[in-house]
Write a protein that holds these residues in place. Structure first.
Motif, PDB file in Angstrom:
ATOM      1  N   PHE A  69      46.341  25.390  49.597  1.00 32.04           N
ATOM      2  CA  PHE A  69      45.858  24.062  49.215  1.00 32.04           C
ATOM      3  C   PHE A  69      46.340  23.558  47.857  1.00 32.04           C
ATOM      4  O   PHE A  69      46.159  22.371  47.553  1.00 32.04           O
ATOM      5  N   SER A  70      46.927  24.398  47.036  1.00 27.46           N
ATOM      6  CA  SER A  70      47.318  23.957  45.703  1.00 27.46           C
ATOM      7  C   SER A  70      48.477  22.965  45.763  1.00 27.46           C
ATOM      8  O   SER A  70      49.431  23.148  46.521  1.00 27.46           O
ATOM      9  N   ARG A  71      48.420  21.927  44.958  1.00 29.76           N
ATOM     10  CA  ARG A  71      49.500  20.935  44.896  1.00 29.76           C
ATOM     11  C   ARG A  71      50.780  21.540  44.335  1.00 29.76           C
ATOM     12  O   ARG A  71      51.870  21.007  44.555  1.00 29.76           O
ATOM     13  N   SER A  72      50.663  22.647  43.617  1.00 33.84           N
ATOM     14  CA  SER A  72      51.836  23.282  43.009  1.00 33.84           C
ATOM     15  C   SER A  72      52.512  24.268  43.953  1.00 33.84           C
ATOM     16  O   SER A  72      53.493  24.913  43.588  1.00 33.84           O
ATOM     17  N   GLY A  73      51.992  24.375  45.179  1.00 33.65           N
ATOM     18  CA  GLY A  73      52.597  25.285  46.152  1.00 33.65           C
ATOM     19  C   GLY A  73      52.126  26.717  45.962  1.00 33.65           C
ATOM     20  O   GLY A  73      51.130  26.983  45.292  1.00 33.65           O
ATOM     21  N   LYS A  74      52.856  27.637  46.540  1.00 29.14           N
ATOM     22  CA  LYS A  74      52.470  29.041  46.453  1.00 29.14           C
ATOM     23  C   LYS A  74      52.555  29.547  45.021  1.00 29.14           C
ATOM     24  O   LYS A  74      53.471  29.197  44.278  1.00 29.14           O
ATOM     25  N   ALA A  75      51.601  30.380  44.665  1.00 30.97           N
ATOM     26  CA  ALA A  75      51.538  30.892  43.296  1.00 30.97           C
ATOM     27  C   ALA A  75      52.706  31.837  43.019  1.00 30.97           C
ATOM     28  O   ALA A  75      53.062  32.668  43.868  1.00 30.97           O
ATOM     29  N   LYS A  76      53.270  31.704  41.835  1.00 26.77           N
ATOM     30  CA  LYS A  76      54.303  32.640  41.412  1.00 26.77           C
ATOM     31  C   LYS A  76      53.638  33.955  41.020  1.00 26.77           C
ATOM     32  O   LYS A  76      52.587  33.945  40.355  1.00 26.77           O
ATOM     33  N   PRO A  77      54.193  35.070  41.429  1.00 26.77           N
ATOM     34  CA  PRO A  77      53.533  36.369  41.208  1.00 26.77           C
ATOM     35  C   PRO A  77      53.119  36.613  39.758  1.00 26.77           C
ATOM     36  O   PRO A  77      52.003  37.081  39.501  1.00 26.77           O
ATOM     37  N   LYS A  78      53.991  36.299  38.822  1.00 24.01           N
ATOM     38  CA  LYS A  78      53.685  36.572  37.410  1.00 24.01           C
ATOM     39  C   LYS A  78      52.521  35.702  36.941  1.00 24.01           C
ATOM     40  O   LYS A  78      51.614  36.183  36.243  1.00 24.01           O
ATOM     41  N   GLU A  79      52.535  34.415  37.316  1.00 21.43           N
ATOM     42  CA  GLU A  79      51.469  33.504  36.900  1.00 21.43           C
ATOM     43  C   GLU A  79      50.154  33.860  37.580  1.00 21.43           C
ATOM     44  O   GLU A  79      49.087  33.806  36.952  1.00 21.43           O
ATOM     45  N   TRP A  80      50.223  34.236  38.857  1.00 23.15           N
ATOM     46  CA  TRP A  80      49.006  34.627  39.546  1.00 23.15           C
ATOM     47  C   TRP A  80      48.399  35.886  38.947  1.00 23.15           C
ATOM     48  O   TRP A  80      47.181  35.970  38.754  1.00 23.15           O
ATOM     49  N   LYS A  81      49.225  36.860  38.623  1.00 23.42           N
ATOM     50  CA  LYS A  81      48.724  38.107  38.042  1.00 23.42           C
ATOM     51  C   LYS A  81      47.993  37.833  36.733  1.00 23.42           C
ATOM     52  O   LYS A  81      46.914  38.399  36.484  1.00 23.42           O
ATOM     53  N   ALA A  82      48.568  36.958  35.913  1.00 31.32           N
ATOM     54  CA  ALA A  82      47.937  36.637  34.633  1.00 31.32           C
ATOM     55  C   ALA A  82      46.620  35.898  34.841  1.00 31.32           C
ATOM     56  O   ALA A  82      45.621  36.163  34.154  1.00 31.32           O
ATOM     57  N   PHE A  83      46.604  34.971  35.801  1.00 28.06           N
ATOM     58  CA  PHE A  83      45.381  34.209  36.084  1.00 28.06           C
ATOM     59  C   PHE A  83      44.306  35.111  36.675  1.00 28.06           C
ATOM     60  O   PHE A  83      43.129  35.035  36.292  1.00 28.06           O
ATOM     61  N   ALA A  84      44.689  35.968  37.626  1.00 20.93           N
ATOM     62  CA  ALA A  84      43.732  36.820  38.333  1.00 20.93           C
ATOM     63  C   ALA A  84      43.032  37.808  37.417  1.00 20.93           C
ATOM     64  O   ALA A  84      41.930  38.285  37.737  1.00 20.93           O
ATOM     65  N   GLN A  85      43.634  38.132  36.277  1.00 20.63           N
ATOM     66  CA  GLN A  85      42.985  39.023  35.311  1.00 20.63           C
ATOM     67  C   GLN A  85      41.710  38.404  34.736  1.00 20.63           C
ATOM     68  O   GLN A  85      40.880  39.108  34.164  1.00 20.63           O
ATOM     69  N   ASN A  86      41.563  37.084  34.914  1.00 14.32           N
ATOM     70  CA  ASN A  86      40.388  36.371  34.400  1.00 14.32           C
ATOM     71  C   ASN A  86      39.444  35.921  35.510  1.00 14.32           C
ATOM     72  O   ASN A  86      38.504  35.168  35.266  1.00 14.32           O
ATOM     73  N   LEU A  87      39.721  36.378  36.742  1.00 13.54           N
ATOM     74  CA  LEU A  87      38.939  35.972  37.905  1.00 13.54           C
ATOM     75  C   LEU A  87      38.126  37.151  38.415  1.00 13.54           C
ATOM     76  O   LEU A  87      38.671  38.227  38.661  1.00 13.54           O
ATOM     77  N   TYR A  88      36.815  36.945  38.581  1.00 15.29           N
ATOM     78  CA  TYR A  88      35.922  38.050  38.950  1.00 15.29           C
ATOM     79  C   TYR A  88      34.971  37.637  40.076  1.00 15.29           C
ATOM     80  O   TYR A  88      34.546  36.487  40.156  1.00 15.29           O
ATOM     81  N   TYR A  89      34.663  38.614  40.911  1.00 11.70           N
ATOM     82  CA  TYR A  89      33.628  38.414  41.915  1.00 11.70           C
ATOM     83  C   TYR A  89      32.324  38.966  41.353  1.00 11.70           C
ATOM     84  O   TYR A  89      32.279  40.071  40.815  1.00 11.70           O
ATOM     85  N   PHE A  90      31.242  38.170  41.468  1.00 12.05           N
ATOM     86  CA  PHE A  90      29.952  38.574  40.911  1.00 12.05           C
ATOM     87  C   PHE A  90      28.911  38.536  42.027  1.00 12.05           C
ATOM     88  O   PHE A  90      28.501  37.469  42.474  1.00 12.05           O
ATOM     89  N   GLU A  91      28.533  39.732  42.492  1.00 13.28           N
ATOM     90  CA  GLU A  91      27.533  39.813  43.556  1.00 13.28           C
ATOM     91  C   GLU A  91      26.157  39.491  42.987  1.00 13.28           C
ATOM     92  O   GLU A  91      25.729  40.059  41.975  1.00 13.28           O
ATOM     93  N   GLY A  92      25.482  38.549  43.649  1.00 11.65           N
ATOM     94  CA  GLY A  92      24.160  38.193  43.154  1.00 11.65           C
ATOM     95  C   GLY A  92      23.450  37.182  44.043  1.00 11.65           C
ATOM     96  O   GLY A  92      24.059  36.229  44.526  1.00 11.65           O
ATOM     97  N   ASP A  93      22.156  37.406  44.245  1.00 13.92           N
ATOM     98  CA  ASP A  93      21.310  36.504  45.017  1.00 13.92           C
ATOM     99  C   ASP A  93      20.819  35.388  44.078  1.00 13.92           C
ATOM    100  O   ASP A  93      20.277  35.665  43.002  1.00 13.92           O
TER     101      ASP A  93
END
Length: 511
Positions: A69-93
């Motif tokens: 869905f991103s307007r910028s197309g598929k994520a570049k591996p290097k940019e995605w890796k850097a972004f994903a380091q700041n993305l977390y799943y938080f389990e919680g009700d």
């Protein structure tokens, strides 16, 4: 407004972080802001959801959303890796105290690590029934106690009627300050909508004509060529009037009709928008029938494909009286707009997807040309296409080349594609960045939400108390016949495209 340089760190919490909105819109928007250099150096995004999930699975799932869905197309591996380091799943009700206790500890630890109190953005991407629980949890554990740095983003629907909107505002304002609450409507983040303010207030020739002396009428159309699909449960409690006109179309109405602000300060702009809604002439039992039209689609063909009737859609009552089309005729009783009709319409399963604001100017007071020289005496029109095209077209009369005086309508176009190489940001990118920077100009205030409900409540109540013969328009058409009669009674036609094949505007027969 200029963007903040060297923004402070940010903790971003998405309640409903595994949901469709986060997957399709929010995470792709944050990713594009990141690769564009608009997020702070230190930031963290937490997707809160009650299910137990593996962190790697969550990253993979969000990457799929970005690649799709991103307007910028598929994520570049290097940019995605850097972004994903700041993305977390938080389990919680959302209803459990422990969720907010642990979340508070996590955010405090980030502040300590970054040696700075971070901005906290809490996004309610949840069913309205969880707003109370989340607000209580945030308040109880002081997660959003800093009025200057902590922000709450609430998605529509913001109430289902005037009383529920008041109750929701009361609930939120009991826990947070108004300046912390960002009621989001993605339509106001669209580039063309924002550009309307630039057209009006940065160009003297537009604003000089922007009043009842020169404008004959205004149309706002938001047409969809899809049915309700899997949203039957929601749509059965909403309908077109609540789902689209009370928020999206009224937002476009406010931007179109507002008075010039003194500054670009958020409260100044929002004050002007509220003034528009306060000036809308009230509906009453004597004028609703002639100024409010509803419809429901039956079976038909859209783009060559069969579309089943609304009553046969999934999770829809086979005898449903919910409208999938709504059209209103409004007057704004102030000095600028007195006597100028505003026509608003929206619908599902229409012939084409199109969002357009059309300004039709008055005819010249005296036409000096013979009828055979100017066979199509169409008035000047300013047509602002929001989607799918992003363009603004001015329709005016000009002489055809040749030895005879032959005059016909011509078009002067401004398109984003032809004028800019810069990629146009998605609406959510603009709005989320505004939240991070504390700019509420494009967000609804409590009084604006309630005033919008006040305008439509007489129509809602009237429709609830009366019946309409449904379905009354075929899928793939432009809606019920009564909607055409609504505007034709004043001598006008609905405007979508500024093409030569557009029907000539007939002389107005009555106000």
């Amino acid at each position: 407004m200029s963007r903040i340089k060297n923004p402070p760190p940010a903790n971003i919490v998405i309640f409903g972080g595994k949901g469709d909105l986060a997957w399709r819109k929010l995470i792709p928007a944050f990713y594009n802001l990141y690769i564009g250099g608009f997020l702070p150096k230190n930031f963290a995004i937490y997707g809160v959801h009650y299910e137990k999930q593996d962190e790697k699975w969550y990253e993979s799932y969000m990457l799929e959303g970005i690649n799709t869905f991103s307007r910028s197309g598929k994520a570049k591996p290097k940019e995605w890796k850097a972004f994903a380091q700041n993305l977390y799943y938080f389990e919680g009700d959302f209803t459990a105290d422990d969720t907010f206790r642990r979340l508070g500890e996590t955010l405090d630890a980030n502040d300590k690590k970054w040696r700075n109190r971070a901005v906290r953005l809490f996004y309610y991407s949840v069913s309205p029934k969880f707003i109370d629980d989340i607000s209580i949890g945030l308040s109880k554990y002081d997660l959003a106690a800093n009025v200057s740095l902590d922000r709450i983003v609430v998605e529509k629907p913001f109430g289902s009627d005037l009383q529920s909107a008041k109750d929701l505002n009361k609930l939120l304002l009991a826990k947070f300050k108004e300046k912390q609450i960002y009621r989001i409507d993605h339509y106001l983040g669209k580039e063309t909508v924002q550009n309307l303010m630039a057209f009006r207030f940065a160009n003297i020739f537009f604003e000089s004509l922007w009043n009842h002396n020169y404008i004959e009428h205004v149309q706002i159309t938001v047409a969809e060529n899809i049915g309700v699909g899997s949203r039957g449960n929601y749509y059965e409690t909403a309908g077109a009037l609540r789902d689209m006109i009370q928020n999206h179309l009224f937002q476009l109405l406010c931007v179109t009709a507002m008075e010039p602000p003194v500054t670009t300060d958020a409260e100044e702009i929002r004050n002007k928008k509220v003034d528009v809604l306060k000036a809308v002439r009230p509906f009453n039992k004597d004028n609703i029938q002639s100024n409010a039209i509803r419809g429901q689609y039956g079976e038909g063909k859209v783009n060559g494909k069969t579309q089943q009737a609304y009553r046969k859609e999934k999770n829809v009552n086979p005898k449903s009286d919910v409208e999938t089309y709504a059209a209103l005729k409004l007057y704004i009783d102030n000095w600028r707009w007195q006597g100028v009709p505003f026509y608003l319409r929206t619908g599902k399963s229409l012939q084409k997807a199109s969002s357009v604001i059309a300004i039709q100017f008055k005819q010249v007071p005296l036409c000096v040309f013979k009828p055979n020289a100017i066979p199509d005496r169409r008035p000047n029109q300013l047509i602002i296409s929001i989607q799918p095209e992003m363009e603004t077209t001015l329709v005016f009369q000009a002489k055809e080349p040749g030895v005879e005086m032959k005059i016909k309508p011509v078009e002067m176009d401004f398109t984003y594609h032809d004028n800019y190489d810069t990629a146009v940001p998605e609406a959510y990118e603009t709005l989320l960045l505004d939240v991070l920077e504390g700019d509420a100009a494009l967000f609804m205030r409590a009084d604006q939400v309630e005033q919008a409900w006040k305008v439509v409540m007489p129509v809602i109540d009237n429709w609830a108390a009366t019946t309409e013969k449904f379905p009354n328009y075929n899928a793939g058409s432009w809606g019920p016949k009564a909607a055409d009669e609504l505007i034709k009674a004043d001598g006008f036609d609905w405007i979508l495209l500024p093409e030569a094949k557009q029907p000539a505007i007939k002389k107005k027969t009555k106000k």
